[in-house]
Write a protein that holds these residues in place. Structure first.
Motif, PDB file in Angstrom:
ATOM      1  N   ASN A 184      43.678  26.424  32.059  1.00  0.00           N
ATOM      2  CA  ASN A 184      44.051  27.357  30.990  1.00  0.00           C
ATOM      3  C   ASN A 184      42.898  27.719  30.052  1.00  0.00           C
ATOM      4  O   ASN A 184      43.057  28.497  29.144  1.00  0.00           O
ATOM      5  CB  ASN A 184      45.249  26.821  30.197  1.00  0.00           C
ATOM      6  CG  ASN A 184      44.846  25.718  29.234  1.00  0.00           C
ATOM      7  OD1 ASN A 184      43.824  25.058  29.443  1.00  0.00           O
ATOM      8  ND2 ASN A 184      45.629  25.508  28.186  1.00  0.00           N
ATOM      9  N   THR A 185      41.716  27.118  30.282  1.00  0.00           N
ATOM     10  CA  THR A 185      40.587  27.499  29.425  1.00  0.00           C
ATOM     11  C   THR A 185      39.807  28.676  30.023  1.00  0.00           C
ATOM     12  O   THR A 185      38.875  29.182  29.419  1.00  0.00           O
ATOM     13  CB  THR A 185      39.602  26.323  29.235  1.00  0.00           C
ATOM     14  OG1 THR A 185      39.009  26.019  30.497  1.00  0.00           O
ATOM     15  CG2 THR A 185      40.293  25.094  28.692  1.00  0.00           C
ATOM     16  N   ILE A 186      40.196  29.086  31.251  1.00  0.00           N
ATOM     17  CA  ILE A 186      39.421  30.145  31.915  1.00  0.00           C
ATOM     18  C   ILE A 186      39.615  31.495  31.224  1.00  0.00           C
ATOM     19  O   ILE A 186      38.656  32.200  30.929  1.00  0.00           O
ATOM     20  CB  ILE A 186      39.806  30.243  33.417  1.00  0.00           C
ATOM     21  CG1 ILE A 186      39.226  29.031  34.177  1.00  0.00           C
ATOM     22  CG2 ILE A 186      39.313  31.553  34.029  1.00  0.00           C
ATOM     23  CD1 ILE A 186      39.556  28.993  35.657  1.00  0.00           C
ATOM     24  N   GLU A 187      40.874  31.822  30.902  1.00  0.00           N
ATOM     25  CA  GLU A 187      41.179  33.174  30.439  1.00  0.00           C
ATOM     26  C   GLU A 187      40.349  33.561  29.205  1.00  0.00           C
ATOM     27  O   GLU A 187      39.805  34.651  29.137  1.00  0.00           O
ATOM     28  CB  GLU A 187      42.677  33.310  30.126  1.00  0.00           C
ATOM     29  CG  GLU A 187      43.033  34.752  29.764  1.00  0.00           C
ATOM     30  CD  GLU A 187      44.478  34.912  29.318  1.00  0.00           C
ATOM     31  OE1 GLU A 187      45.209  33.897  29.266  1.00  0.00           O
ATOM     32  OE2 GLU A 187      44.874  36.055  29.027  1.00  0.00           O
ATOM     33  N   SER A 188      40.253  32.625  28.270  1.00  0.00           N
ATOM     34  CA  SER A 188      39.608  32.989  27.005  1.00  0.00           C
ATOM     35  C   SER A 188      38.127  32.596  26.951  1.00  0.00           C
ATOM     36  O   SER A 188      37.463  32.801  25.937  1.00  0.00           O
ATOM     37  CB  SER A 188      40.355  32.322  25.854  1.00  0.00           C
ATOM     38  OG  SER A 188      40.316  30.913  26.034  1.00  0.00           O
ATOM     39  N   ALA A 189      37.621  32.031  28.037  1.00  0.00           N
ATOM     40  CA  ALA A 189      36.215  31.583  28.019  1.00  0.00           C
ATOM     41  C   ALA A 189      35.280  32.781  27.896  1.00  0.00           C
ATOM     42  O   ALA A 189      35.532  33.834  28.458  1.00  0.00           O
ATOM     43  CB  ALA A 189      35.906  30.795  29.295  1.00  0.00           C
ATOM     44  N   SER A 190      34.198  32.567  27.175  1.00  0.00           N
ATOM     45  CA  SER A 190      33.246  33.674  27.000  1.00  0.00           C
ATOM     46  C   SER A 190      32.204  33.682  28.121  1.00  0.00           C
ATOM     47  O   SER A 190      31.399  34.587  28.237  1.00  0.00           O
ATOM     48  CB  SER A 190      32.551  33.546  25.646  1.00  0.00           C
ATOM     49  OG  SER A 190      31.890  32.309  25.575  1.00  0.00           O
ATOM     50  N   THR A 191      32.252  32.650  28.949  1.00  0.00           N
ATOM     51  CA  THR A 191      31.293  32.519  30.049  1.00  0.00           C
ATOM     52  C   THR A 191      31.555  33.547  31.150  1.00  0.00           C
ATOM     53  O   THR A 191      32.658  34.036  31.300  1.00  0.00           O
ATOM     54  CB  THR A 191      31.462  31.125  30.703  1.00  0.00           C
ATOM     55  OG1 THR A 191      32.013  30.236  29.756  1.00  0.00           O
ATOM     56  CG2 THR A 191      30.167  30.618  31.265  1.00  0.00           C
ATOM     57  N   ILE A 192      30.504  33.809  31.923  1.00  0.00           N
ATOM     58  CA  ILE A 192      30.687  34.535  33.180  1.00  0.00           C
ATOM     59  C   ILE A 192      30.878  33.482  34.271  1.00  0.00           C
ATOM     60  O   ILE A 192      30.173  32.477  34.311  1.00  0.00           O
ATOM     61  CB  ILE A 192      29.434  35.385  33.504  1.00  0.00           C
ATOM     62  CG1 ILE A 192      29.258  36.506  32.485  1.00  0.00           C
ATOM     63  CG2 ILE A 192      29.491  35.959  34.918  1.00  0.00           C
ATOM     64  CD1 ILE A 192      30.230  37.646  32.640  1.00  0.00           C
ATOM     65  N   PHE A 193      31.856  33.715  35.143  1.00  0.00           N
ATOM     66  CA  PHE A 193      32.126  32.736  36.195  1.00  0.00           C
ATOM     67  C   PHE A 193      31.606  33.199  37.555  1.00  0.00           C
ATOM     68  O   PHE A 193      31.726  34.382  37.900  1.00  0.00           O
ATOM     69  CB  PHE A 193      33.633  32.473  36.288  1.00  0.00           C
ATOM     70  CG  PHE A 193      34.162  31.741  35.088  1.00  0.00           C
ATOM     71  CD1 PHE A 193      33.891  30.391  34.915  1.00  0.00           C
ATOM     72  CD2 PHE A 193      34.903  32.402  34.120  1.00  0.00           C
ATOM     73  CE1 PHE A 193      34.370  29.702  33.806  1.00  0.00           C
ATOM     74  CE2 PHE A 193      35.384  31.723  33.012  1.00  0.00           C
ATOM     75  CZ  PHE A 193      35.113  30.372  32.844  1.00  0.00           C
ATOM     76  N   ALA A 194      31.056  32.236  38.275  1.00  0.00           N
ATOM     77  CA  ALA A 194      30.612  32.503  39.642  1.00  0.00           C
ATOM     78  C   ALA A 194      31.746  32.123  40.583  1.00  0.00           C
ATOM     79  O   ALA A 194      32.250  30.999  40.524  1.00  0.00           O
ATOM     80  CB  ALA A 194      29.367  31.687  39.956  1.00  0.00           C
ATOM     81  N   ILE A 195      32.130  33.052  41.417  1.00  0.00           N
ATOM     82  CA  ILE A 195      33.276  32.843  42.309  1.00  0.00           C
ATOM     83  C   ILE A 195      32.823  33.112  43.730  1.00  0.00           C
ATOM     84  O   ILE A 195      32.139  34.114  44.007  1.00  0.00           O
ATOM     85  CB  ILE A 195      34.424  33.805  41.908  1.00  0.00           C
ATOM     86  CG1 ILE A 195      34.824  33.518  40.448  1.00  0.00           C
ATOM     87  CG2 ILE A 195      35.621  33.667  42.834  1.00  0.00           C
ATOM     88  CD1 ILE A 195      35.500  34.679  39.773  1.00  0.00           C
ATOM     89  N   ARG A 196      33.185  32.230  44.621  1.00  0.00           N
ATOM     90  CA  ARG A 196      32.811  32.388  46.019  1.00  0.00           C
ATOM     91  C   ARG A 196      33.328  33.724  46.553  1.00  0.00           C
ATOM     92  O   ARG A 196      34.507  34.062  46.364  1.00  0.00           O
ATOM     93  CB  ARG A 196      33.442  31.284  46.866  1.00  0.00           C
ATOM     94  CG  ARG A 196      32.939  29.879  46.583  1.00  0.00           C
ATOM     95  CD  ARG A 196      31.568  29.679  47.179  1.00  0.00           C
ATOM     96  NE  ARG A 196      31.246  28.240  47.254  1.00  0.00           N
ATOM     97  CZ  ARG A 196      30.046  27.798  47.629  1.00  0.00           C
ATOM     98  NH1 ARG A 196      29.066  28.652  47.934  1.00  0.00           N
ATOM     99  NH2 ARG A 196      29.812  26.509  47.692  1.00  0.00           N
ATOM    100  N   GLY A 197      32.471  34.448  47.230  1.00  0.00           N
ATOM    101  CA  GLY A 197      32.899  35.698  47.863  1.00  0.00           C
ATOM    102  C   GLY A 197      33.501  35.430  49.228  1.00  0.00           C
ATOM    103  O   GLY A 197      33.173  36.132  50.188  1.00  0.00           O
ATOM    104  N   LEU A 198      34.340  34.411  49.321  1.00  0.00           N
ATOM    105  CA  LEU A 198      34.986  33.986  50.573  1.00  0.00           C
ATOM    106  C   LEU A 198      33.975  33.550  51.630  1.00  0.00           C
ATOM    107  O   LEU A 198      34.243  33.615  52.829  1.00  0.00           O
ATOM    108  CB  LEU A 198      35.887  35.088  51.147  1.00  0.00           C
ATOM    109  CG  LEU A 198      36.960  35.650  50.209  1.00  0.00           C
ATOM    110  CD1 LEU A 198      37.912  36.541  50.991  1.00  0.00           C
ATOM    111  CD2 LEU A 198      37.724  34.528  49.524  1.00  0.00           C
ATOM    112  N   SER A 199      32.817  33.186  51.180  1.00  0.00           N
ATOM    113  CA  SER A 199      31.826  32.619  52.096  1.00  0.00           C
ATOM    114  C   SER A 199      30.888  31.772  51.248  1.00  0.00           C
ATOM    115  O   SER A 199      30.928  31.842  50.014  1.00  0.00           O
ATOM    116  CB  SER A 199      31.044  33.726  52.806  1.00  0.00           C
ATOM    117  OG  SER A 199      29.967  34.155  51.992  1.00  0.00           O
TER     118      SER A 199
END
Lengths: 776, 776
Positions: free
Chosen positions: B193-208
């Motif tokens: 639940n801390t993701i939504e309001s985080a000011s950080t940019i998140f790195a997310i796997r591009g399915l690989s």
């Protein structure tokens, strides 16, 4: 037999210098003026006949002219110098070496040549015959032994007048190239016998402090050798043998004990070769070299910390580690590299450091994609991880410390320990939930710093807070312990403990945030309160400057790697092996006895050195206490103790050794501190009128002003107080007075009456007594 | 009440990786192949209906294709990624982060998103409903507490098969972006639940593992949130609260002691999340992170040594310092910078280092006249000064050591402690009059290194000499203590002590020369004999690899910052404050009692954590001994001891605490060593036929060969033994077998008969038994 008479003065004239490398033109002008005045005006010193000849005239006319004429002369002798270099005037060997290393035309590797002139004792009416010694930089020239060898009576370092008389040169410009057909016959010349065959290139003064000529050993040797006549030989001396032959030679000339110790005292007085009160910077460098604390390094602004100084740092580390661990601080290690983006995140902060940051741009043969900085300090390198690690108020306080080196590539004149491009320090970085908690820690640490200085190094400091102008870049406030160097009359920032406030934790910076545990809504956030604090090897430099004297270093017992040195005395050639062994064994036994009770003791049983040599050696190195054991002492079951700080001698019955020595060491420790503190306090002037400020500063004092605490006023004080007529030492970065600190303890001075007491600089209302001074 | 049942397994699925970052193409091909095979061929795993749809097909087709389609899909949702980055395949979070940091198109600062899939317990016949957790990198996901909260039974980390079945992805490619209209309804989805309001940019796997998409927290959240239906909610979970609510929640569900400890054991088994024997590199990284020894740093190849590992280094330093000071070695500090000319003076030597040297070329905004190197080791930096300081045989031996960091900018894959661009070490440099004296010291130091490993770290090593090929560049010979990592079957050079001979002292090098004191002519010269020797923080990595298990780190007592942790147990909600205080006080009292006798003890009285949480915490951190105190223990005046190494539990009467605990710690120390030694020895194969070598290596053994000691043969062995079919771990630099050392103790093996025993590789006469192995 009393061998110590052969120790005599080990004087290296070339070391007696003033650092004035930036006033090159001034020096040359001065030399010319002096030369002209000796030519044109009546002079109290009688001028010898040879003085007025063409060669010596052209030599002293100007640096450039003299280099050209020397080179011409050398070429006439079929000698072509490897290089000739003009550089900023450099008086001391250290600055000379640096000037050459910074020059692109100098050879990569070289050794300095020193030229020392002594005046042997003669009848007052006789014409003196100076003794000129040409030696390698690292050669120990023991004038006593040399005089003996050459049958010259008590050679003493020649006066400036004598140098002018014979060579028309001051001691720093003196060079073997000043020896020529005119001068050589008037002097006795000695050359270090290792020069001729050395494979090194030698740097030789071009008859000035701003030019250097590079010759091989063979070239230099042949230049002088050709001057030899039947009447006047060149003496080739093995100084190493001279140094170690001492005891054997001495066997032939026993002397009385009384006479001997006087000689030793005489020798010791000139052991360092430069008087502290005359040429402080030269004295300082020399103490460090002679005490074997430090050596120069071939990357400018970097120095080698030899065991004799590094062991002090180890003692400080051990003590400080114990104390901070009690406070819950843990040691860690962060990488020395910082990425550019992280380094430059806090603008105020980096502004304070960026001109001095060293950048790595290449690895092997590959250029890095982005340059990487070497940390000048680690705030911005560490705090992204603090943000990661501190997730809850339960992670607070976070208290880390690291012992590391940092790099600040300053372009100002470096000075060993005080201003170096790489230096060792500790940096503590802590994060707290509340400001009061951070505030308390700032002061706890500051007090540890005070204790490092006062309790370990016996150096008094004054704790206080820095002005807004002088605080740490990017921090909230800076506390400091301020030291003082009486000889230069300058303040020195000894160590600082900063409260950074929330400046690095705020959301747009590193965003180090936790939920407020005391907020009933559960919504409140707290940006953590941070401190950082650092203590560096500068400690060692301040200690040396504070206690050292004209015999060399004086170590406070608590930081001395050797606290008591035990020296066998009274061993002569006729001493039986058995007697010798008895004395030596006794020395070793006492050392063991002392070690057992925790005294760092050492028996110096080197059999190649005289007691006098050893006395001198350990005095230069600052060992707090000397214990002498001779046959007479042994008979009386006592040892003669000699304090390094006062020279006071007192017998100690051997039976009381283990009680008296520790007490004596503690007495030395507290006497050193008391003396330094009295000195500091006597130079702390309460001043309320502007006109009194500059005279006090010129009188090598620090002034306490009832100050308004406004930055414009501080700038003004610096500007106006910088206009003194006192000649400046360019080693010190600031000539005007800066604010040093606002002492926590204000009770020393007349209470400030709010609204009545005025700032003496701007006449606004004074807030607190503030120390101002010239500073390092 | 027994709260520890709520600890459960803290598993972070994303960490379970193999490091294969360089074989990017291979991975993609592999993914395609697998996908095609599941489409075209009969498969034992039943394919769920959604598997064959367009979206999941395009996702797994190839990295580039999937990124494009995801970005298209996101844009359809009005989400424009901050960046999309293609990079080398990176399986672990560490390599992923590194890959992103090296990319110029990735944002400067970001946080990784992890996606973990659990399978709750269901009847065997039921269709499983996986639990998908999307969380920030740093969030602790406690699956037990989460399962309890969502009313899902015993969630366990999902198998690869399950991931393939539901997402057609392996665990390292898994991403929240794999959630779509087809997959979301089949699973239970949880978001931190801390993701939504985080000011950080998140790195997310591009399915690989080779593509990354950067989104804000709000974007990521809304991407998943839109999939919510009335039947299938997105669960927003406060993991911090889940972690700390444990004790309170547990008050409602008391359980039996027996059941509880089984659960703790179960939880502990997966505490590290990666099995040592399955994915050793991933396990290693995870142990270091979970034990709080180390953190990754934003300069590649550099790591932060946190207090939990740095304290081990401090213990090693203290011990080693004491020992070398006994040998007359003194500590010093030389600058970190080396001028190019000095660095490159010895050609063989620099050839070994030059590709890895980091160069400073700029300070502030000024380019330096000449680039300056950061020392990769200090031989050439120090020896010009040795030449200066050593003027006579009386200056010998000169024995200096420094504790510093050195930089070797390796471009191979870094690995914490084992191969890092900056590392901490000590380097000793000594000079001697004679070779025998140098030889003796080489071995004295090597034996100290052996004792650091064996006596402090409980890690067995084999002392010996390196082959000519493997010796120190520029030295005469190199002695080594060779370690062994059973899990990888690789040898590791643990520390080396070199005799440099006269190679650096000879006249054309640094010319470190003295007069021969034993030459009656007085003309003889001796070029000094030199040694250098170093021990680095690699020690810590070897120790972790040797002892650690699937619960995490295991610390040998002698290097543990905390040797015994005392944990209050059996405190429940209904426990009175007084009872609670009694138990806590007792814990603290025992800690104090133990500290008094020199045991590093700590009472863990944190009241926000359950005993089970604490057990797990200290087990991960490797504390050798746990002491539990509950009301029942108190009544019996005993404490339950639990050994970290064996898990063995035994009550200790409080009256015997101060005698039993130190004994127990010594037992743990020696048991750890014994176990590791047995393991090492059992993998040491005496081999005399070539054909047995590769199978032994493949069987994770080190081979002892009767070797000819010829370099060509060594090259040949490496070449031929590298052709194994075993899949290689690219972290290890060498796949073929190198010579590790020629052990001093040859008695372990069948005596070599000169002229008869042949080298199994080349059939020449064998000289000595030599260890060969794959190595780090």
């Amino acid at each position: 037999m009393l061998a110590s008479r052969f120790v005599a003065g080990r004087c290296v004239g070339i070391f007696r210098n003033v650092y004035r490398s930036h006033i090159r033109t001034h020096l040359i002008t001065f030399a010319e003026k002096r030369f002209e005045s000796t030519l044109s005006a009546p002079h109290s010193v009688p001028l010898p006949q040879h003085h007025n000849n063409h060669l010596s005239r052209s030599f002293s006319r100007s640096a450039m002219a003299s280099v050209e004429s020397i080179v011409q002369q050398l070429q006439g002798l079929s000698i072509t110098p490897a290089a000739t270099v003009s550089h900023a005037a450099a008086s001391s060997p250290a600055t000379w070496r640096e000037a050459l290393e910074q020059s692109s035309s100098a050879p990569k590797s070289f050794e300095l040549i020193k030229t020392i002139v002594y005046k042997p004792k003669t009848a007052k009416t006789a014409t003196p015959v100076p003794l000129v010694v040409v030696a390698r930089e690292g050669t120990d020239v023991i004038s006593g032994a040399l005089g003996k060898k050459l049958n010259l009576k008590e050679p003493r370092l020649a006066s400036e007048d004598l140098l002018t008389e014979f060579f028309s040169l001051d001691k720093n410009s003196l060079s073997p190239l000043a020896l020529n057909e005119q001068t050589f016959p008037k002097v006795v010349t000695v050359i270090d016998n290792t020069i001729e065959s050395a494979s090194t290139i030698f740097a030789i003064r071009g008859l000035s402090t701003s030019s250097t000529i590079f010759l091989t050993g063979r070239e230099l040797f042949s230049y002088i050798k050709r001057l030899e006549t039947q009447e006047n030989a060149l003496h080739e001396i093995d100084f190493e043998a001279l140094r170690t032959d001492g005891p054997a030679a001495s066997a032939t000339t026993p002397a009385k004990k009384e006479k001997e110790s006087a000689k030793i005292e005489g020798a010791a007085q000139i052991a360092i070769g430069i008087k502290k009160e005359v040429d402080f910077a030269g004295w300082y460098t020399n103490v460090l070299l002679k005490a074997d604390m430090l050596d120069y390094y071939n990357v400018s602004g970097c120095y080698i910390l030899k065991p004799w100084s590094y062991s002090i740092w180890e003692i400080i580390q051990d003590w400080f580690n114990k104390e901070i661990k009690e406070l819950g601080v843990q040691n860690a290690y962060f990488p020395m590299f910082v990425s550019q983006s992280v380094l430059e995140k806090e603008k105020d902060h980096i502004e304070g450091f960026s001109p001095e940051v060293a950048w790595v741009t290449r690895a092997g043969k590959s250029d890095l994609e982005e340059p990487i900085a070497i940390r000048p300090t680690s705030e911005t390198a560490m705090y992204p991880y603090y943000a990661k690690w501190i997730r809850s108020h339960r992670d607070l306080p976070l208290k880390l410390n690291q012992w590391n080196s940092v790099v600040r590539w300053e372009f100002k004149n470096p000075q060993p320990f005080l201003r170096t491009r790489e230096f060792l320090w500790q940096e503590g970085h802590t994060a707290h939930l509340t400001k009061p908690e951070a505030d308390i820690e700032v002061r706890q640490i500051l007090d540890l710093y005070r204790r490092v200085y006062e309790d370990l190094l016996a150096v008094p400091v004054i704790p206080g807070v820095k002005s807004e102008k002088e605080k740490f870049a990017g921090g909230l406030y800076t506390t400091t312990v301020e030291g003082f160097i009486p000889t230069s009359g300058r303040g020195i920032q000894a160590a600082t403990s900063h409260c950074l406030g929330q400046n690095f934790s705020r959301p747009e910076m590193f965003n180090i945030v936790v939920e407020d545990p005391n907020d009933p809504t559960g919504q409140g956030k707290i940006y953590v309160w941070q401190n950082s604090w650092g203590l560096s090897t500068r400690t060692i430099g301040v200690m040396v400057m504070t206690h050292g004297d004209n015999q060399g270093l004086i170590l406070p017992p608590r930081v001395a790697a050797i606290q008591a040195v035990i020296i066998p005395c009274g061993i002569a050639a006729k001493t039986s092996d058995e007697q010798r062994k008895t004395i030596n064994d006794k020395c070793e036994e006492l050392a063991q006895q002392l070690k057992k009770i925790g005294v760092k003791a050492k028996a110096d049983l080197r059999d190649v050195h005289t007691p006098g040599f050893k006395f001198n050696d350990w005095e230069q190195k600052g060992v707090p206490l000397r214990l002498e054991i001779g046959p007479a002492d042994l008979a009386k079951q006592q040892t003669l103790s000699v304090r390094r700080d006062t020279g006071i001698k007192a017998p100690i019955p051997l039976a009381q050794l283990t009680t008296v020595v520790p007490q004596l060491l503690e007495t030395i420790q507290s006497d050193l501190f008391k003396k330094a503190q009295d000195n500091y306090y006597s130079r702390l002037k309460e001043i309320t009128k502007w006109d009194d400020i500059v005279p006090a500063l010129d009188n090598k004092c620090v002034v306490a002003l009832p100050w308004c605490e406004e930055e414009a006023c501080e700038d003004d004080i610096k500007e106006r107080s910088g206009q003194s007529s006192e000649p400046q030492d360019e080693r010190a970065p600031s000539a005007g007075a800066k604010s040093l600190c606002i002492p926590f303890d204000q009770s020393r001075w007349t209470p400030i009456v709010p609204g009545q007491t005025k700032c003496p600089a701007c006449s606004k209302d004074a807030k607190r007594w503030t120390l101002f001074g010239r500073s390092y």
